[in-house]
Design a protein around this motif. Structure first.
Motif, short mmCIF file in Angstrom:
data_model
loop_
_atom_site.label_atom_id
_atom_site.label_comp_id
_atom_site.label_asym_id
_atom_site.label_seq_id
_atom_site.Cartn_x
_atom_site.Cartn_y
_atom_site.Cartn_z
N PRO A 115 -31.14 -35.96 52.91
CA PRO A 115 -31.43 -36.72 51.69
C PRO A 115 -32.01 -38.09 52.00
CG PRO A 115 -29.08 -36.76 52.17
CD PRO A 115 -29.70 -35.82 53.16
N THR A 116 -32.96 -38.52 51.19
CA THR A 116 -33.50 -39.86 51.29
C THR A 116 -32.59 -40.81 50.51
OG1 THR A 116 -34.84 -39.59 49.31
CG2 THR A 116 -35.82 -38.90 51.40
N GLU A 117 -32.91 -42.10 50.58
CA GLU A 117 -32.12 -43.07 49.82
C GLU A 117 -32.24 -42.81 48.33
OE1 GLU A 117 -29.98 -45.28 50.89
OE2 GLU A 117 -30.34 -44.53 52.93
N GLU A 118 -33.43 -42.38 47.88
CA GLU A 118 -33.62 -42.06 46.47
C GLU A 118 -32.77 -40.86 46.07
OE1 GLU A 118 -37.23 -40.90 43.36
OE2 GLU A 118 -37.64 -41.26 45.49
N ASP A 119 -32.70 -39.86 46.96
CA ASP A 119 -31.88 -38.68 46.69
C ASP A 119 -30.41 -39.06 46.56
OD1 ASP A 119 -34.12 -37.08 46.85
OD2 ASP A 119 -33.86 -36.73 48.99
N LYS A 120 -29.94 -39.92 47.45
CA LYS A 120 -28.54 -40.35 47.40
C LYS A 120 -28.24 -41.07 46.10
CE LYS A 120 -28.12 -40.80 52.43
NZ LYS A 120 -27.93 -41.73 53.57
N GLU A 121 -29.19 -41.89 45.64
CA GLU A 121 -29.00 -42.61 44.39
C GLU A 121 -28.92 -41.64 43.21
OE1 GLU A 121 -31.30 -45.99 41.68
OE2 GLU A 121 -31.96 -45.55 43.72
N MET A 122 -29.80 -40.64 43.22
CA MET A 122 -29.79 -39.63 42.17
C MET A 122 -28.50 -38.83 42.20
SD MET A 122 -33.71 -38.31 42.58
CE MET A 122 -33.57 -37.00 41.38
N LYS A 123 -28.04 -38.50 43.41
CA LYS A 123 -26.82 -37.72 43.56
C LYS A 123 -25.61 -38.48 43.06
CE LYS A 123 -24.03 -35.38 47.07
NZ LYS A 123 -23.96 -34.97 48.49
N ASP A 124 -25.52 -39.75 43.41
CA ASP A 124 -24.39 -40.57 42.97
C ASP A 124 -24.37 -40.72 41.45
OD1 ASP A 124 -23.61 -40.90 45.56
OD2 ASP A 124 -24.63 -42.83 45.83
N GLU A 125 -25.54 -40.78 40.85
CA GLU A 125 -25.62 -41.01 39.41
C GLU A 125 -25.27 -39.76 38.59
OE1 GLU A 125 -28.86 -42.50 36.04
OE2 GLU A 125 -29.29 -42.70 38.16
N LYS A 126 -25.63 -38.58 39.12
CA LYS A 126 -25.46 -37.36 38.34
C LYS A 126 -24.60 -36.31 39.03
CE LYS A 126 -27.61 -38.39 34.59
NZ LYS A 126 -26.92 -38.41 33.31
N GLY A 127 -23.68 -36.72 39.89
CA GLY A 127 -22.74 -35.78 40.48
C GLY A 127 -23.39 -34.67 41.26
N ALA A 128 -24.29 -34.97 42.17
CA ALA A 128 -24.90 -34.04 43.12
C ALA A 128 -25.99 -33.17 42.50
CB ALA A 128 -23.86 -33.15 43.78
N ARG A 129 -26.21 -33.25 41.20
CA ARG A 129 -27.22 -32.40 40.59
C ARG A 129 -28.56 -33.09 40.44
NH1 ARG A 129 -24.39 -30.24 35.23
NH2 ARG A 129 -23.96 -32.47 35.03
N GLY A 130 -28.61 -34.40 40.66
CA GLY A 130 -29.85 -35.13 40.46
C GLY A 130 -30.02 -35.55 39.02
N LEU A 131 -31.09 -36.27 38.75
CA LEU A 131 -31.36 -36.74 37.40
C LEU A 131 -31.70 -35.58 36.46
CD1 LEU A 131 -33.55 -39.87 38.19
CD2 LEU A 131 -31.19 -39.88 37.39
N SER A 132 -31.44 -35.78 35.18
CA SER A 132 -31.83 -34.78 34.20
C SER A 132 -33.34 -34.82 34.03
CB SER A 132 -31.15 -35.05 32.86
OG SER A 132 -31.68 -36.22 32.26
N TYR A 133 -33.90 -33.75 33.49
CA TYR A 133 -35.35 -33.68 33.31
C TYR A 133 -35.83 -34.75 32.32
CZ TYR A 133 -35.28 -31.50 28.66
OH TYR A 133 -35.12 -31.25 27.32
N LYS A 134 -34.98 -35.12 31.36
CA LYS A 134 -35.38 -36.13 30.39
C LYS A 134 -35.54 -37.50 31.05
CE LYS A 134 -33.34 -33.88 26.36
NZ LYS A 134 -32.36 -33.99 25.24
N ALA A 135 -34.57 -37.84 31.91
CA ALA A 135 -34.65 -39.13 32.61
C ALA A 135 -35.84 -39.14 33.57
CB ALA A 135 -33.35 -39.39 33.37
N THR A 136 -36.10 -38.01 34.22
CA THR A 136 -37.23 -37.91 35.13
C THR A 136 -38.55 -38.01 34.39
OG1 THR A 136 -35.89 -36.48 36.54
CG2 THR A 136 -38.25 -36.53 36.97
N TYR A 137 -38.61 -37.42 33.21
CA TYR A 137 -39.84 -37.44 32.40
C TYR A 137 -40.22 -38.87 32.04
CZ TYR A 137 -42.89 -36.78 28.35
OH TYR A 137 -43.94 -36.84 27.47
N GLU A 138 -39.24 -39.67 31.63
CA GLU A 138 -39.52 -41.04 31.24
C GLU A 138 -40.10 -41.86 32.38
OE1 GLU A 138 -39.44 -42.16 28.24
OE2 GLU A 138 -38.63 -40.30 27.40
#
Length: 326
Positions: free
Chosen positions: A169-192
């Motif tokens: 995982p990159t630093e960005e991946d770790k940030e996404m994982k911490d924020e959404k419990g290992a699943r990453g950002l939701s598609y809505k947040a990514t879309y914005e």
């Protein structure tokens, strides 16, 4: 190995095992206390084969009558994204090798017909079997979606449970994982964040993660799959990867997992849209006029699928709808 009667020793009548076997159940329970002399614990019955068999029957009935089946493949969300891109972003999309999809029409998938087609798909044969024909899907993926089929396979680390796992995982991946419990950002947040991104490399990386999430390789929920992060580390190689086989493999594996699932609520992983693209070309009827041309994804609209869903419905019962009327 031979086992004679002499190999077994009969317990004596003073043996506690012998006494328990011939003692009424109530007396047996009264004789049982733990080693501390405190009040005895309630006895637990061991689950028998009959119990397990009954449980399998219950699961089977749940699946047949009450299983809620869905999917997260959403071509209409891809259409909504593509129409909002500016000129530079559309150019980036074309450089990834997916530019032909910029002309993709709006398309919503009818649930009943889609699930019916999934149930007529053999993951062992990797083929759709309907109307007396068996159609393998891998060889048709280029014709259906027009996506790259380069020489490099798409690597995707997977755990034993079939869930994606990001090994590096990159630093960005770790940030996404911490924020959404290992699943990453939701598609809505990514879309914005995606539509406001103008850095070419970042846009390409985020765009591919988003499109895989909502269309090419969706899973149980609309969350960014961190397992694809290593694939996106070099965006210049994306156009040279074999996305044709990868999208097919994800769908085949998704249908296999669905067939094995005994859960009451289950979502079918993968791009189930391709099953509809195959089936609509198999139906020959003056009611259904599907324009010619490739890739097929550019010519099948919501209106055509709704008409197919309505006109081809043969019957509907508690076991589910049956199609093939046309």
């Amino acid at each position: 190995m031979d086992l004679d009667d002499d190999d077994f020793e009969m317990p004596s009548r003073t043996s506690p095992h012998f006494r328990f076997r011939n003692t009424p159940k109530k007396k047996h329970e009264e004789d049982l206390v733990n080693h501390t002399g405190t009040e005895k614990r309630p006895l637990k019955r061991r689950k028998t084969g009959a119990h397990n068999a009954n449980r399998l029957v219950i699961y089977s009935e749940i699946r047949k009558l009450g299983q809620n089946i869905g999917f997260k493949c959403s071509p209409h969300l891809l259409f909504d994204l593509l129409k909002t891109l500016d000129i530079d972003q559309r150019k980036c999309f074309d450089e990834l090798g997916f530019g032909i999809l910029l002309s993709m029409p709006n398309c919503r998938l009818p649930k009943d017909l889609t699930v019916w087609l999934v149930n007529h798909f053999s993951w062992k044969k990797q083929a759709l079997t309907v109307r007396g024909r068996t159609v393998p899907i891998k060889l048709l993926m280029k014709k259906l979606l027009g996506i790259p089929d380069g020489p490099f396979p798409v690597p995707l680390p997977r755990s034993k449970r079939g869930k994606s796992k990001c090994i590096y995982p990159t630093e960005e991946d770790k940030e996404m994982k911490d924020e959404k419990g290992a699943r990453g950002l939701s598609y809505k947040a990514t879309y914005e964040s995606l539509i406001s991104t103008h850095d070419p490399v970042q846009f390409k990386r985020s765009f591919m993660l988003y499109v895989l999430c909502i269309y090419f390789a969706p899973s149980s929920g609309h969350f960014i799959n961190l397992g694809y992060s290593p694939v996106m580390s070099n965006v210049d190689l994306i156009k040279d990867m074999n996305w044709r086989d990868h999208v097919a493999n994800v769908l085949i594996e998704g249908i296999r997992e669905y067939r094995d699932s005994k859960a009451v609520n289950v979502n079918i992983h993968g791009c189930v849209h391709v099953l509809l693209l195959i089936y609509i070309d198999m139906v020959k009827s003056p009611i259904l006029e599907v324009p010619g041309g490739c890739p097929r994804v550019l010519y099948v609209t919501t209106d055509l699928l709704d008409l197919l869903d309505l006109s081809d419905l043969k019957s509907s019962s508690c076991d589910g709808p049956e199609y093939g009327k046309l």
